[in-house]
Design a protein around this motif. Structure first.
Motif, PDB file in Angstrom:
ATOM      1  N   LEU A   1       0.890  -1.289  -0.062  1.00  0.00           N
ATOM      2  CA  LEU A   1      -0.094  -0.051  -0.183  1.00  0.00           C
ATOM      3  C   LEU A   1       0.969   1.255  -0.128  1.00  0.00           C
ATOM      4  O   LEU A   1       1.611   1.549   0.975  1.00  0.00           O
ATOM      5  N   PRO A   2       0.972   1.953  -0.758  1.00  0.00           N
ATOM      6  CA  PRO A   2       1.746   3.193  -0.996  1.00  0.00           C
ATOM      7  C   PRO A   2       1.396   4.367  -0.096  1.00  0.00           C
ATOM      8  O   PRO A   2       0.112   4.333   0.331  1.00  0.00           O
ATOM      9  N   GLU A   3       2.370   4.896   0.503  1.00  0.00           N
ATOM     10  CA  GLU A   3       2.281   6.161   1.210  1.00  0.00           C
ATOM     11  C   GLU A   3       2.763   7.345   0.580  1.00  0.00           C
ATOM     12  O   GLU A   3       4.036   7.341   0.175  1.00  0.00           O
ATOM     13  N   LEU A   4       1.972   8.362   0.358  1.00  0.00           N
ATOM     14  CA  LEU A   4       2.360   9.542  -0.668  1.00  0.00           C
ATOM     15  C   LEU A   4       2.357  10.716   0.554  1.00  0.00           C
ATOM     16  O   LEU A   4       1.242  11.573   0.740  1.00  0.00           O
ATOM     17  N   ALA A   5       3.647  10.808   1.250  1.00  0.00           N
ATOM     18  CA  ALA A   5       3.659  11.961   2.186  1.00  0.00           C
ATOM     19  C   ALA A   5       3.557  13.285   1.567  1.00  0.00           C
ATOM     20  O   ALA A   5       3.275  14.271   2.399  1.00  0.00           O
ATOM     21  N   ALA A   6       3.666  13.540   0.307  1.00  0.00           N
ATOM     22  CA  ALA A   6       3.706  14.742  -0.288  1.00  0.00           C
ATOM     23  C   ALA A   6       2.165  15.436  -0.305  1.00  0.00           C
ATOM     24  O   ALA A   6       2.152  16.530  -0.666  1.00  0.00           O
ATOM     25  N   ARG A   7       1.349  14.585  -0.117  1.00  0.00           N
ATOM     26  CA  ARG A   7      -0.101  15.025  -0.042  1.00  0.00           C
ATOM     27  C   ARG A   7      -0.417  15.694   1.303  1.00  0.00           C
ATOM     28  O   ARG A   7      -1.638  16.353   1.531  1.00  0.00           O
ATOM     29  N   GLY A   8       0.685  15.582   2.226  1.00  0.00           N
ATOM     30  CA  GLY A   8       0.430  16.395   3.582  1.00  0.00           C
ATOM     31  C   GLY A   8       0.485  15.539   4.854  1.00  0.00           C
ATOM     32  O   GLY A   8       0.724  14.162   4.668  1.00  0.00           O
ATOM     33  N   ALA A   9       0.524  15.839   6.092  1.00  0.00           N
ATOM     34  CA  ALA A   9       0.778  15.323   7.238  1.00  0.00           C
ATOM     35  C   ALA A   9      -0.395  14.303   7.466  1.00  0.00           C
ATOM     36  O   ALA A   9      -0.060  12.943   7.915  1.00  0.00           O
ATOM     37  N   ILE A  10      -1.521  14.378   6.648  1.00  0.00           N
ATOM     38  CA  ILE A  10      -2.442  13.255   7.123  1.00  0.00           C
ATOM     39  C   ILE A  10      -2.500  11.979   6.221  1.00  0.00           C
ATOM     40  O   ILE A  10      -2.604  11.155   6.442  1.00  0.00           O
ATOM     41  N   ALA A  11      -1.180  12.126   5.290  1.00  0.00           N
ATOM     42  CA  ALA A  11      -0.881  11.057   4.348  1.00  0.00           C
ATOM     43  C   ALA A  11       0.349  10.363   4.702  1.00  0.00           C
ATOM     44  O   ALA A  11       0.717   9.518   4.143  1.00  0.00           O
ATOM     45  N   GLY A  12       1.074  11.126   5.703  1.00  0.00           N
ATOM     46  CA  GLY A  12       2.530  10.494   6.090  1.00  0.00           C
ATOM     47  C   GLY A  12       2.451   9.234   6.964  1.00  0.00           C
ATOM     48  O   GLY A  12       1.126   8.766   7.239  1.00  0.00           O
ATOM     49  N   MET A  13       3.623   8.764   7.220  1.00  0.00           N
ATOM     50  CA  MET A  13       3.658   7.601   8.193  1.00  0.00           C
ATOM     51  C   MET A  13       2.771   7.962   9.479  1.00  0.00           C
ATOM     52  O   MET A  13       1.921   7.130   9.683  1.00  0.00           O
ATOM     53  N   VAL A  14       3.038   8.884  10.135  1.00  0.00           N
ATOM     54  CA  VAL A  14       2.378   8.977  11.336  1.00  0.00           C
ATOM     55  C   VAL A  14       0.771   9.492  11.133  1.00  0.00           C
ATOM     56  O   VAL A  14      -0.029   8.742  11.908  1.00  0.00           O
ATOM     57  N   GLY A  15       0.422  10.070  10.413  1.00  0.00           N
ATOM     58  CA  GLY A  15      -0.632  10.437   9.971  1.00  0.00           C
ATOM     59  C   GLY A  15      -1.702   9.317   9.583  1.00  0.00           C
ATOM     60  O   GLY A  15      -2.796   9.073   9.995  1.00  0.00           O
ATOM     61  N   ARG A  16      -1.059   8.415   8.728  1.00  0.00           N
ATOM     62  CA  ARG A  16      -1.697   7.216   8.326  1.00  0.00           C
ATOM     63  C   ARG A  16      -1.992   6.387   9.541  1.00  0.00           C
ATOM     64  O   ARG A  16      -2.911   5.723   9.700  1.00  0.00           O
ATOM     65  N   THR A  17      -1.084   6.333  10.404  1.00  0.00           N
ATOM     66  CA  THR A  17      -1.392   5.315  11.479  1.00  0.00           C
ATOM     67  C   THR A  17      -2.145   5.788  12.526  1.00  0.00           C
ATOM     68  O   THR A  17      -2.889   5.135  13.062  1.00  0.00           O
ATOM     69  N   LEU A  18      -2.223   7.209  12.620  1.00  0.00           N
ATOM     70  CA  LEU A  18      -3.305   7.878  13.666  1.00  0.00           C
ATOM     71  C   LEU A  18      -4.804   7.521  12.980  1.00  0.00           C
ATOM     72  O   LEU A  18      -5.702   7.494  13.748  1.00  0.00           O
ATOM     73  N   ALA A  19      -4.762   7.452  11.882  1.00  0.00           N
ATOM     74  CA  ALA A  19      -6.141   6.995  11.123  1.00  0.00           C
ATOM     75  C   ALA A  19      -6.643   5.676  11.269  1.00  0.00           C
ATOM     76  O   ALA A  19      -7.926   5.579  11.498  1.00  0.00           O
ATOM     77  N   VAL A  20      -5.860   4.848  11.722  1.00  0.00           N
ATOM     78  CA  VAL A  20      -6.266   3.601  12.156  1.00  0.00           C
ATOM     79  C   VAL A  20      -6.266   3.183  13.616  1.00  0.00           C
ATOM     80  O   VAL A  20      -6.801   2.384  14.296  1.00  0.00           O
ATOM     81  N   LEU A  21      -5.801   4.326  14.421  1.00  0.00           N
ATOM     82  CA  LEU A  21      -5.735   4.171  15.941  1.00  0.00           C
ATOM     83  C   LEU A  21      -6.974   3.816  16.314  1.00  0.00           C
ATOM     84  O   LEU A  21      -8.005   4.480  16.106  1.00  0.00           O
ATOM     85  N   ALA A  22      -7.264   3.139  17.465  1.00  0.00           N
ATOM     86  CA  ALA A  22      -8.686   2.897  17.907  1.00  0.00           C
ATOM     87  C   ALA A  22      -8.612   3.596  19.271  1.00  0.00           C
ATOM     88  O   ALA A  22      -7.892   3.595  20.190  1.00  0.00           O
ATOM     89  N   ASP A  23      -9.974   4.327  19.499  1.00  0.00           N
ATOM     90  CA  ASP A  23     -10.189   4.847  20.820  1.00  0.00           C
ATOM     91  C   ASP A  23      -9.405   6.042  21.441  1.00  0.00           C
ATOM     92  O   ASP A  23      -9.559   6.325  22.489  1.00  0.00           O
ATOM     93  N   LEU A  24      -8.293   6.471  20.706  1.00  0.00           N
ATOM     94  CA  LEU A  24      -7.693   7.517  20.897  1.00  0.00           C
ATOM     95  C   LEU A  24      -7.829   8.757  19.712  1.00  0.00           C
ATOM     96  O   LEU A  24      -7.622   8.632  18.503  1.00  0.00           O
ATOM     97  N   ASP A  25      -7.951  10.025  20.086  1.00  0.00           N
ATOM     98  CA  ASP A  25      -8.273  11.116  19.352  1.00  0.00           C
ATOM     99  C   ASP A  25      -7.015  11.954  19.346  1.00  0.00           C
ATOM    100  O   ASP A  25      -6.204  11.919  20.197  1.00  0.00           O
ATOM    101  N   ALA A  26      -7.053  12.787  18.176  1.00  0.00           N
ATOM    102  CA  ALA A  26      -5.666  13.287  17.882  1.00  0.00           C
ATOM    103  C   ALA A  26      -5.971  14.531  17.047  1.00  0.00           C
ATOM    104  O   ALA A  26      -7.117  14.629  16.288  1.00  0.00           O
ATOM    105  N   ASP A  27      -5.285  15.541  17.095  1.00  0.00           N
ATOM    106  CA  ASP A  27      -5.252  16.892  16.193  1.00  0.00           C
ATOM    107  C   ASP A  27      -3.874  17.185  15.806  1.00  0.00           C
ATOM    108  O   ASP A  27      -2.933  16.709  16.221  1.00  0.00           O
ATOM    109  N   LEU A  28      -3.953  18.203  14.944  1.00  0.00           N
ATOM    110  CA  LEU A  28      -2.523  18.397  14.208  1.00  0.00           C
ATOM    111  C   LEU A  28      -2.443  19.787  14.539  1.00  0.00           C
ATOM    112  O   LEU A  28      -3.185  20.684  14.338  1.00  0.00           O
ATOM    113  N   GLN A  29      -1.340  20.057  15.223  1.00  0.00           N
ATOM    114  CA  GLN A  29      -0.623  21.226  15.646  1.00  0.00           C
ATOM    115  C   GLN A  29       0.460  21.709  14.780  1.00  0.00           C
ATOM    116  O   GLN A  29       1.097  21.091  14.156  1.00  0.00           O
ATOM    117  N   PRO A  30       0.845  23.192  15.118  1.00  0.00           N
ATOM    118  CA  PRO A  30       1.989  23.342  14.524  1.00  0.00           C
ATOM    119  C   PRO A  30       3.322  22.651  14.691  1.00  0.00           C
ATOM    120  O   PRO A  30       4.250  22.463  13.883  1.00  0.00           O
TER     121      PRO A  30
END
Length: 360
Positions: free
Chosen positions: A46-75
């Motif tokens: 499954l490709p990861e295209l970090a050029a699309r922004g933080a939501i598509a990078g390695m960490v953002g991808r994983t936070l997308a599948v994280l169960a029961d914990l919420d996150a937001d993006l800060q500077p």
């Protein structure tokens, strides 16, 4: 799924495979999937295209599948906000983008015949320790600083990976072998106490191996329980390969099947003498080694598949193993996000042709 010592081809000999680490350059996900399916047909990922922004990078991808914990993006980067059931807008966007990407994968893979024939597929998530070193607590500084938060994060990741793996299986019902790769580039720094604090003036305390092993066991064990094959990747020097292989045993699961990572993905140029021994032991035990030998950045000089193959053969000769008798994969040295698009395609092609040569 193939058992640890079973040939991926089901024959007496073992076929050398080629795959990618995960990240690719560019922003066109559909085109990235087409390239991966075409260049790496035996083990696409499954490709990861970090050029699309933080939501598509390695960490953002994983936070997308994280169960029961919420996150937001800060500077300063990603921050957990608790278990409120109210994820931030960027975490919701990350989940939406992942869902759209999986829809695209399902559509494009359906016409290839690869998975109707019982093919293999690999997905990637950030491991618990690299995630803890990358994400902030609600009150500031990395999760790495808080024992309870580290534990909660690893357990939430394990549960999220279960759902993610089953979602991919539903979309690729013919995939006989589903691999989940944990990316742990920060693990060595976490264990050595080299991760800087938010201020930059200090370092987080080192994590003791038993705790590191237990968190890995929760995630690796969840993958195995859901019928997946757990790999761990790190292209950083000093990664404790023995701990990764024995994570589940050290954590005391008591299960004969729980034997740590079933695959290790490494950069050959970063290995120590002890690492070579660990990889040889893994191969002899029927585990997979994904050997990073193709440069992940555009090289200064032309590189041929013959050169790549010869480098692998020299390594196998050094550790006294035959490519036809071990479970080996050929990969780029790390992710390809920093490469040019032409080189990323060439790197995958080199891995594929080298794997074919080694299998002949």
């Amino acid at each position: 799924m193939a058992d640890a010592g079973e040939s991926p081809t089901g024959s007496s000999g073992t076929r050398v495979l080629a795959t990618g680490i995960g990240s690719l350059p560019g922003e066109d996900f559909a085109e990235a999937v087409r390239v991966v399916l075409g260049e790496l047909p035996d083990l696409p990922h499954l490709p990861e295209l970090a050029a699309r922004g933080a939501i598509a990078g390695m960490v953002g991808r994983t936070l997308a599948v994280l169960a029961d914990l919420d996150a937001d993006l800060q500077p300063a980067g990603w921050r957990l906000t608790g278990s409120t059931g109210s994820p931030g807008v960027d975490q919701r966007r990350a989940r939406s983008l992942l869902g759209q990407d999986l829809d695209t994968l399902e559509e494009l893979a359906d016409g290839t015949g690869q998975f109707r024939a019982g093919g293999a597929f690999k997905i990637q998530v950030t491991g618990p320790w690299t995630l803890a070193a990358s994400v902030e607590r609600p009150r500031g500084d990395r999760l790495l600083a808080d024992h309870g938060a580290r534990r909660e994060l690893a357990q939430a990741l394990a549960e999220g990976v279960r759902h993610h793996l089953n979602d991919v299986r539903r979309r690729l019902p013919g995939a006989a072998r589903l691999i989940v790769q944990l990316d742990e580039p920060a693990l060595a720094a976490v264990l050595a106490g080299r991760v800087p604090t938010a201020s930059g003036f200090g370092r987080h305390r080192s994590i003791h191996p038993p705790e590191a092993s237990q968190a890995l066991e929760w995630v690796l064990g969840a993958i195995v329980e859901e019928g997946g094959e757990p790999w761990v990747h790190s292209c950083a020097p000093g990664t404790p390969l023995g701990l990764l292989r024995g994570a589940m045993r050290e954590a005391g699961t008591g299960s004969a099947a729980a034997s740590g990572a079933r695959g290790l993905a490494v950069d050959l140029s970063q290995l120590s003498a002890g690492d070579h021994d660990q990889l040889a032991e893994a191969l002899e035990a029927g585990e997979t080694v994904a050997l990073g030998v193709v440069p992940s950045l555009d090289p200064d000089a032309p590189l041929s598949d013959k050169q790549v193959t010869e480098r692998v053969l020299r390594w196998l000769d050094m550790v006294g193993l035959d490519p036809h008798e071990v479970s080996l994969a050929i990969t780029p040295t790390c992710g390809l996000a920093g490469a040019g698009e032409a080189w990323s395609r060439r790197a995958m092609a080199l891995a594929r042709t080298s794997a074919t040569s080694l299998s002949d």
